[in-house]
Design a protein around this motif. Structure first.
Motif, PDB file in Angstrom:
ATOM      1  N   UNK A  89       0.824  -0.338 -18.657  1.00  0.00           N
ATOM      2  CA  UNK A  89       0.402   0.549 -17.569  1.00  0.00           C
ATOM      3  C   UNK A  89       1.628   1.163 -16.917  1.00  0.00           C
ATOM      4  N   UNK A  90       1.632   2.477 -16.856  1.00  0.00           N
ATOM      5  CA  UNK A  90       2.784   3.188 -16.298  1.00  0.00           C
ATOM      6  C   UNK A  90       2.489   3.656 -14.883  1.00  0.00           C
ATOM      7  N   UNK A  91       3.502   3.595 -14.078  1.00  0.00           N
ATOM      8  CA  UNK A  91       3.377   3.988 -12.672  1.00  0.00           C
ATOM      9  C   UNK A  91       2.997   5.441 -12.527  1.00  0.00           C
ATOM     10  N   UNK A  92       2.245   5.710 -11.485  1.00  0.00           N
ATOM     11  CA  UNK A  92       1.964   7.082 -11.102  1.00  0.00           C
ATOM     12  C   UNK A  92       2.737   7.414  -9.848  1.00  0.00           C
ATOM     13  N   UNK A  93       2.065   8.116  -8.987  1.00  0.00           N
ATOM     14  CA  UNK A  93       2.669   8.554  -7.731  1.00  0.00           C
ATOM     15  C   UNK A  93       2.756   7.370  -6.778  1.00  0.00           C
ATOM     16  N   UNK A  94       3.906   7.147  -6.183  1.00  0.00           N
ATOM     17  CA  UNK A  94       3.989   6.032  -5.233  1.00  0.00           C
ATOM     18  C   UNK A  94       3.174   6.321  -3.980  1.00  0.00           C
ATOM     19  N   UNK A  95       2.531   5.314  -3.444  1.00  0.00           N
ATOM     20  CA  UNK A  95       1.717   5.522  -2.252  1.00  0.00           C
ATOM     21  C   UNK A  95       2.562   5.957  -1.072  1.00  0.00           C
ATOM     22  N   UNK A  98       4.363   3.666   1.246  1.00  0.00           N
ATOM     23  CA  UNK A  98       5.572   3.002   0.803  1.00  0.00           C
ATOM     24  C   UNK A  98       6.816   3.803   1.138  1.00  0.00           C
ATOM     25  N   UNK A  99       6.652   4.952   1.709  1.00  0.00           N
ATOM     26  CA  UNK A  99       7.796   5.849   1.847  1.00  0.00           C
ATOM     27  C   UNK A  99       8.930   5.225   2.651  1.00  0.00           C
ATOM     28  N   UNK A 100       8.569   4.399   3.608  1.00  0.00           N
ATOM     29  CA  UNK A 100       9.608   3.741   4.382  1.00  0.00           C
ATOM     30  C   UNK A 100      10.481   2.877   3.510  1.00  0.00           C
ATOM     31  N   UNK A 101       9.840   2.082   2.715  1.00  0.00           N
ATOM     32  CA  UNK A 101      10.584   1.217   1.813  1.00  0.00           C
ATOM     33  C   UNK A 101      11.401   2.026   0.820  1.00  0.00           C
ATOM     34  N   UNK A 102      10.806   3.092   0.329  1.00  0.00           N
ATOM     35  CA  UNK A 102      11.522   3.904  -0.646  1.00  0.00           C
ATOM     36  C   UNK A 102      12.772   4.518  -0.038  1.00  0.00           C
ATOM     37  N   UNK A 234       6.061  -7.244   2.961  1.00  0.00           N
ATOM     38  CA  UNK A 234       5.781  -6.576   1.702  1.00  0.00           C
ATOM     39  C   UNK A 234       6.457  -5.217   1.713  1.00  0.00           C
ATOM     40  N   UNK A 235       6.167  -4.431   0.727  1.00  0.00           N
ATOM     41  CA  UNK A 235       6.826  -3.133   0.606  1.00  0.00           C
ATOM     42  C   UNK A 235       6.347  -2.098   1.611  1.00  0.00           C
ATOM     43  N   UNK A 236       5.262  -2.386   2.259  1.00  0.00           N
ATOM     44  CA  UNK A 236       4.629  -1.330   3.032  1.00  0.00           C
ATOM     45  C   UNK A 236       5.036  -1.314   4.494  1.00  0.00           C
ATOM     46  N   UNK A 237       5.493  -2.433   4.963  1.00  0.00           N
ATOM     47  CA  UNK A 237       5.823  -2.497   6.379  1.00  0.00           C
ATOM     48  C   UNK A 237       7.079  -3.323   6.602  1.00  0.00           C
ATOM     49  N   UNK A 238       7.621  -3.210   7.778  1.00  0.00           N
ATOM     50  CA  UNK A 238       8.676  -4.122   8.195  1.00  0.00           C
ATOM     51  C   UNK A 238       8.037  -5.462   8.544  1.00  0.00           C
ATOM     52  N   UNK A 239       8.896  -6.438   8.763  1.00  0.00           N
ATOM     53  CA  UNK A 239       8.366  -7.745   9.124  1.00  0.00           C
ATOM     54  C   UNK A 239       8.627  -8.015  10.597  1.00  0.00           C
ATOM     55  N   UNK A 240       7.934  -9.012  11.095  1.00  0.00           N
ATOM     56  CA  UNK A 240       8.183  -9.455  12.456  1.00  0.00           C
ATOM     57  C   UNK A 240       9.201 -10.577  12.404  1.00  0.00           C
ATOM     58  N   UNK A 241      10.272 -10.419  13.105  1.00  0.00           N
ATOM     59  CA  UNK A 241      11.318 -11.441  13.116  1.00  0.00           C
ATOM     60  C   UNK A 241      10.748 -12.762  13.604  1.00  0.00           C
ATOM     61  N   UNK A 242      11.096 -13.792  12.867  1.00  0.00           N
ATOM     62  CA  UNK A 242      10.674 -15.115  13.277  1.00  0.00           C
ATOM     63  C   UNK A 242       9.375 -15.576  12.642  1.00  0.00           C
ATOM     64  N   UNK A 243       8.748 -14.692  11.916  1.00  0.00           N
ATOM     65  CA  UNK A 243       7.494 -15.063  11.251  1.00  0.00           C
ATOM     66  C   UNK A 243       7.687 -15.026   9.749  1.00  0.00           C
ATOM     67  N   UNK A 244       7.568 -16.169   9.148  1.00  0.00           N
ATOM     68  CA  UNK A 244       7.669 -16.279   7.700  1.00  0.00           C
ATOM     69  C   UNK A 244       6.335 -16.701   7.132  1.00  0.00           C
TER      70      UNK A 244
END
Length: 334
Positions: A89-95, A98-102, A234-244
């Motif tokens: 399966x080949x990638x298509x357009x990135x969501x 995800x642009x922040x991560x990209x 994950x790739x879509x958002x930043x994380x909250x510091x202190x929460x793992x």
DNA sequence: ACTCTGGGTCAAGACGCT
DNA sequence: TGACCCAGAGT
DNA sequence: AGCGTCC
């Protein structure tokens, strides 16, 4: 991509969902594979390692990379002779989510670029060179051509390959997703196979993750599971510091949803990044046209897997999937 | 004392001959 | 990227 | 198992 610490969390909190098995127990299975991921590994790993010089990728006379061809050819042959039927399966357009991560990746890339130019030692040159490695459109096209000639099914995903893999598995077109990336679980692949390789030096057994057992073991619904993954990072958002992973699981269990979690957090203690999850969870639905339908319960895949071996009808699974996805635009890298 | 997070590291395929 | 180790912060 | 080769 990837959900930070998810493997370990599943191991600790839902051990029943992970099992290890020999390769032979998967003969006859069809497995969807994220091609871009594989190509990336090959380009990173397949190099002629001359001592004292930075390792070079394999190339043809024109200087074009051929490492990915070596890699995918060998691996595919190996799978076929072992009775595993891969579907690439080949990638298509990135969501767009995800642009922040990209953007971050682009920044890291440029940092590596400048470090490479400044690098003195062979090790540094190699390190930063690898960091610059990317799978280009050309590499994907090479691989597709090869696979088609080999008679191996190829699917062009409209968006993320992992999502499409999971979708193929959910629809029963393949039995599992073969990947190293736990993201596929967020897209509800019924089965996820790791280390599905056939190296002569057979290092470790295949690791099989069962989606249903995973969320059951965690005691979460699918939506809560996605929320958990978002909290873990994950790739879509930043994380909250202190929460793992650990506290994320605790919080989701206690509060039921990410919205409630955020609401009940002590904002003095935890900095919630700006523009974070609003009310409803933005499940990373990565299939603009395809996955939205068929949202209803698709039971029976996880529990009664043994019978599915018969599911491999003779026809290759690509036909209709391919049509739908064919016109989807591809990501390309300049 | 214990648990967890976070920041650093490193390695990353597969073959066949010996 | 993910797995691993170690340091430090928090409980 | 280790090591050189794959282009």
């Amino acid at each position: 991509m990837g959900i930070k610490g998810l493997t370990k969390l599943l191991n600790d909190e839902a051990p029943g969902c992970i099992k290890e098995a020999e390769l032979s127990s998967y003969t006859g299975r069809k497995v969807a594979i994220d091609a871009s991921m594989a190509l990336y590994q090959f380009i990173i790993a397949i190099r002629s390692g001359s001592e004292g010089f930075a390792a070079q990728v394999l190339t043809n006379e024109q200087g074009e990379i051929t490492s990915h061809i070596q890699g995918i050819f060998n691996r595919t042959i190996r799978m076929l002779t072992n009775g595993i039927k891969p579907v690439y399966v080949f990638d298509g357009k990135p969501p767009t989510l995800k642009s922040g991560e990209l953007a971050k990746r682009m920044a890291r890339r440029q940092e590596a670029q400048s470090k490479l130019e400044a690098a003195e030692s062979v090790e540094d040159k190699e390190k930063y060179g690898k960091r610059l490695t990317r799978v280009t459109r050309k590499h994907s096209e090479d691989a597709m051509k090869l696979l088609r000639l080999m008679g191996v099914p190829v699917v062009q995903a409209p968006c993320e390959a992992e999502a499409q893999c999971a979708e193929l598995a959910r629809a029963g077109k393949v039995w599992a997703t073969g990947t190293e990336d736990m993201d596929a679980l967020c897209f509800r692949t019924p089965k996820l196979l790791r280390r599905l390789t056939f190296g002569a030096a057979n290092k470790q057994p295949v690791m099989e993750v069962d989606y249903q057992k995973a969320i059951d073991g965690l005691g979460l619904t699918y939506e809560q599971f996605v929320d958990l993954c978002i909290l873990c990072g994950c790739d879509y958002t930043d994380t909250i510091k202190g929460i793992g992973p650990k506290t994320a699981l605790k919080l989701v269990r206690t509060h039921g949803s990410i919205a409630n979690v955020v609401r009940s957090l002590d904002k003095k203690k935890y900095q919630v990044p700006a523009g974070w999850i609003k009310g409803s969870n933005p499940a990373p639905s990565a299939k603009p046209d395809e996955a939205t339908e068929g949202e209803d319960g698709l039971e029976g895949e996880g529990a009664s897997n043994k019978e599915n071996s018969e599911k491999n009808e003779s026809a290759p699974p690509e036909s209709d999937e391919k049509k739908k996805a064919e016109d989807a635009e591809k990501a390309d890298d300049a």
